[in-house]
Design a protein around this motif. Structure first.
Motif, PDB file in Angstrom:
ATOM      1  N   CYS A 141       0.859  -1.187   0.000  1.00 50.51           N
ATOM      2  CA  CYS A 141       0.000   0.000   0.000  1.00 50.51           C
ATOM      3  C   CYS A 141       0.895   1.236   0.000  1.00 50.51           C
ATOM      4  CB  CYS A 141      -0.921  -0.028   1.232  1.00 50.51           C
ATOM      5  SG  CYS A 141      -1.990   1.402   1.333  1.00 50.51           S
TER       6      CYS A 141
ATOM      7  N   ARG B  13       3.494  -1.320  -7.644  1.00 49.39           N
ATOM      8  CA  ARG B  13       2.648  -0.258  -7.096  1.00 49.39           C
ATOM      9  C   ARG B  13       3.093   0.035  -5.675  1.00 49.39           C
ATOM     10  NH1 ARG B  13      -2.504   0.265  -4.459  1.00 49.39           N
ATOM     11  NH2 ARG B  13      -1.066   1.195  -2.996  1.00 49.39           N
TER      12      ARG B  13
ATOM     13  N   LYS C 154      -0.058   9.264   0.834  1.00 52.15           N
ATOM     14  CA  LYS C 154      -1.171   8.388   1.186  1.00 52.15           C
ATOM     15  C   LYS C 154      -2.397   9.165   1.642  1.00 52.15           C
ATOM     16  CE  LYS C 154      -1.242   4.805   0.781  1.00 52.15           C
ATOM     17  NZ  LYS C 154      -1.503   4.083  -0.489  1.00 52.15           N
ATOM     18  N   PRO C 155      -3.543   8.890   1.039  1.00 54.20           N
ATOM     19  CA  PRO C 155      -4.779   9.551   1.469  1.00 54.20           C
ATOM     20  C   PRO C 155      -5.379   8.807   2.657  1.00 54.20           C
ATOM     21  CG  PRO C 155      -5.219   8.141  -0.421  1.00 54.20           C
ATOM     22  CD  PRO C 155      -3.775   7.958  -0.070  1.00 54.20           C
TER      23      PRO C 155
ATOM     24  N   GLU D  46       0.416   7.102  -6.414  1.00 54.74           N
ATOM     25  CA  GLU D  46      -0.684   8.086  -6.369  1.00 54.74           C
ATOM     26  C   GLU D  46      -0.210   9.522  -6.204  1.00 54.74           C
ATOM     27  OE1 GLU D  46      -3.872   7.056  -3.697  1.00 54.74           O
ATOM     28  OE2 GLU D  46      -4.732   9.071  -3.776  1.00 54.74           O
TER      29      GLU D  46
ATOM     30  N   GLN E 272      -1.310   7.576 -10.378  1.00 57.39           N
ATOM     31  CA  GLN E 272      -2.607   7.084  -9.926  1.00 57.39           C
ATOM     32  C   GLN E 272      -3.420   8.220  -9.313  1.00 57.39           C
ATOM     33  OE1 GLN E 272      -2.403   3.427  -7.672  1.00 57.39           O
ATOM     34  NE2 GLN E 272      -3.957   4.109  -6.218  1.00 57.39           N
TER      35      GLN E 272
ATOM     36  N   GLY F   2      -6.443   8.515  -6.775  1.00 53.97           N
ATOM     37  CA  GLY F   2      -7.160   7.675  -5.822  1.00 53.97           C
ATOM     38  C   GLY F   2      -8.655   7.934  -5.857  1.00 53.97           C
ATOM     39  N   ALA F   3      -9.384   7.011  -5.243  1.00 51.94           N
ATOM     40  CA  ALA F   3     -10.841   7.098  -5.228  1.00 51.94           C
ATOM     41  C   ALA F   3     -11.326   8.435  -4.663  1.00 51.94           C
ATOM     42  CB  ALA F   3     -11.396   5.947  -4.397  1.00 51.94           C
ATOM     43  N   ARG F   4     -10.634   8.918  -3.632  1.00 51.40           N
ATOM     44  CA  ARG F   4     -11.072  10.164  -2.986  1.00 51.40           C
ATOM     45  C   ARG F   4     -10.874  11.384  -3.870  1.00 51.40           C
ATOM     46  NH1 ARG F   4      -8.989   6.495  -0.199  1.00 51.40           N
ATOM     47  NH2 ARG F   4      -9.727   5.824   1.837  1.00 51.40           N
TER      48      ARG F   4
ATOM     49  N   LYS G 160      -8.886   5.756 -10.456  1.00 53.24           N
ATOM     50  CA  LYS G 160      -9.757   4.882  -9.667  1.00 53.24           C
ATOM     51  C   LYS G 160     -11.179   5.441  -9.629  1.00 53.24           C
ATOM     52  CE  LYS G 160      -6.781   2.197  -6.823  1.00 53.24           C
ATOM     53  NZ  LYS G 160      -6.758   1.586  -5.491  1.00 53.24           N
TER      54      LYS G 160
ATOM     55  N   ARG H 217     -12.391  -0.153  -7.854  1.00 51.91           N
ATOM     56  CA  ARG H 217     -11.770  -0.465  -6.563  1.00 51.91           C
ATOM     57  C   ARG H 217     -12.809  -0.628  -5.462  1.00 51.91           C
ATOM     58  NH1 ARG H 217     -13.209   2.411  -2.585  1.00 51.91           N
ATOM     59  NH2 ARG H 217     -11.169   2.813  -1.639  1.00 51.91           N
TER      60      ARG H 217
ATOM     61  N   HIS I  53      -8.503  -3.195  -2.258  1.00 52.98           N
ATOM     62  CA  HIS I  53      -9.403  -2.175  -1.695  1.00 52.98           C
ATOM     63  C   HIS I  53     -10.858  -2.569  -1.921  1.00 52.98           C
ATOM     64  CE1 HIS I  53      -5.580  -0.067  -2.046  1.00 52.98           C
ATOM     65  NE2 HIS I  53      -5.980   0.582  -0.973  1.00 52.98           N
TER      66      HIS I  53
ATOM     67  N   GLU J 225      -2.524  -5.338  -3.601  1.00 52.96           N
ATOM     68  CA  GLU J 225      -1.580  -5.001  -2.537  1.00 52.96           C
ATOM     69  C   GLU J 225      -0.888  -6.268  -2.026  1.00 52.96           C
ATOM     70  OE1 GLU J 225      -3.105  -0.713  -1.000  1.00 52.96           O
ATOM     71  OE2 GLU J 225      -3.768  -2.433   0.176  1.00 52.96           O
TER      72      GLU J 225
HETATM   73  C1  PEP Z   1      -4.332   2.718  -2.801  1.00 49.98           C
HETATM   74  O1  PEP Z   1      -4.298   2.220  -3.940  1.00 49.98           O
HETATM   75  O2  PEP Z   1      -3.485   2.469  -1.924  1.00 49.98           O
HETATM   76  C2  PEP Z   1      -5.484   3.585  -2.435  1.00 49.98           C
HETATM   77  C3  PEP Z   1      -5.378   4.493  -1.489  1.00 49.98           C
HETATM   78  O3  PEP Z   1      -6.583   3.293  -3.141  1.00 49.98           O
HETATM   79  P1  PEP Z   1      -8.057   3.977  -3.162  1.00 49.98           P
HETATM   80  O4  PEP Z   1      -7.855   5.357  -3.672  1.00 49.98           O
HETATM   81  O5  PEP Z   1      -8.811   3.091  -4.078  1.00 49.98           O
HETATM   82  O6  PEP Z   1      -8.591   3.940  -1.742  1.00 49.98           O
END
Ligand code: PEP
Ligand code: MN
Length: 347
Positions: A107, A131, A136-137, A169, A187, A189-191, A212, A242, A277, A303
């Protein structure tokens, strides 16, 4: 209405169209660099309707195509019926064709030693892309936020040592140049799927973008997010399902595998699945990886770690690098049934 200009259209040809449409009382949004797309909104003034006539516009120099109606994702869906997009990721590796691409790794980038060991395991397993997150979010601001540039540097070194490409990301605009320097794929991310300034800036970047799906995004909203990147000039977009948020607490998210055929029916873009995820549970990763490939996914984002229990983030959904090896073997057998293949070293 959208007016797509030829890549060769010059400024005076573009200006001619813009003036024609604004004089008619419409609002025109200009997007793109190499190929300009004009979004046209509003109704023409009485008597100026002819200015918007699609046939007449198409006949003007520099105009490639005119789409009338509410097509929200013209570029992300343009060649769907004709051909699937083959996106070049780097070093000759492409995604979207017969070959499936497995992207795997921790991750977060934690330290040099563990990253090298994981990279060795990822390469051994037959995955082509390493990856790992440097930014990190995290849901809590008190949790590990990533190593930043130092992490990106380690990621590049570890990937190069084992002949792997990299994906990581970006969360903020000013991280893009740095990440583009160290990574082959950026990348979202989903957020951040709805972060339009970030999507626009990635559209001006030359690296492929792995986008994502947002936690509650419809497929239409997701493809429109891809459209932002593409309309700004970058056509190298990969989609990644995801998991979406549902009422079901047994899994972290609900991996929506029906999104795979749904996207393939609407877009030419490659589609990956992230069973890590998507489920949040290590024991669910392998079955959902198999299912994703059976459903038609072009690749997987997984992951994996040499010591999954000790992973600093997302340990519960992280598989061992040995398990990754089994995953790639099994997925390869499913892929063969679909006339596709997965190993990094077979071609
Ligand atoms: C990730 O790939 O580690 C991640 C934070 O993914 P997601 O944005 O899908 O939560
Ligand atoms: Mn994660």
């Amino acid at each position: 209405m959208l007016v797509v200009m030829e890549p060769t259209a010059n400024e005076s040809e573009i200006a001619r169209i813009v003036i024609r449409l604004t004089d008619a009382g419409c609002h025109v949004s200009r997007m793109g660099m190499d190929q300009v797309v004009l979004g046209v909104e509003g109704s023409p003034r009485a008597g100026a309707e002819d200015a918007l006539d699609a046939e007449a516009l198409l006949a003007l120099p520099g105009v490639a195509d005119v789409t009338v109606g509410g097509e929200e994702y013209r570029l992300a869906g343009e060649r769907v019926a004709k051909e699937r997009a083959l996106v070049e990721l780097g070093r000759g590796l492409t995604i979207g064709g017969e070959r499936l691409v497995v992207m795997a790794g921790p991750c977060s980038i934690e330290d040099e030693e563990s990253l090298y060991a994981i990279a060795a395991g990822v390469a051994d397993a037959g995955a082509g892309v390493l990856r790992a997150g440097a930014y990190k979010p995290r849901t809590s601001p008190y949790r590990f936020q990533g190593l930043g540039e130092e992490g990106l540097y380690l990621l590049r070194k570890a990937a190069d040592a084992y002949g792997l490409l990299t994906v990581s990301e970006v969360m903020e605009l000013d991280q893009i140049p740095l990440a583009a320097h160290y990574c082959d794929i950026l990348q979202v991310g989903a957020r951040n799927m709805y972060n339009y300034p970030l999507l626009r800036e990635l559209g001006r970047c030359h690296r492929p973008v792995l986008l994502k799906r947002g936690l509650s995004a419809t497929i239409g909203e997701w493809l429109s997010a891809a459209e932002y990147i593409m309309a700004c000039g970058n056509r190298k977009v990969l989609l990644c399902e995801r998991g979406i948020r549902t009422y079901e607490p047994a899994t972290r998210n609900t991996l929506d595998l029906s999104a795979v055929p749904a996207v393939r029916a609407r877009s030419q873009l490659p589609i990956l699945a992230d069973p890590s995820h998507g489920t949040g549970r290590r024991d669910h990763v392998l079955p959902m990886a198999r299912a994703a490939i059976a459903a038609g996914a072009d690749g997987l984002l997984v992951e994996a770690h040499v010591e999954p229990d000790r992973a600093v983030s997302d340990a519960a959904q992280t598989i061992s690098t040995e398990a990754l090896g089994q995953l790639v073997q099994q997925v390869h057998r499913i892929a063969e049934a679909l006339d596709r293949w997965v190993f990094a070293d077979s071609g």
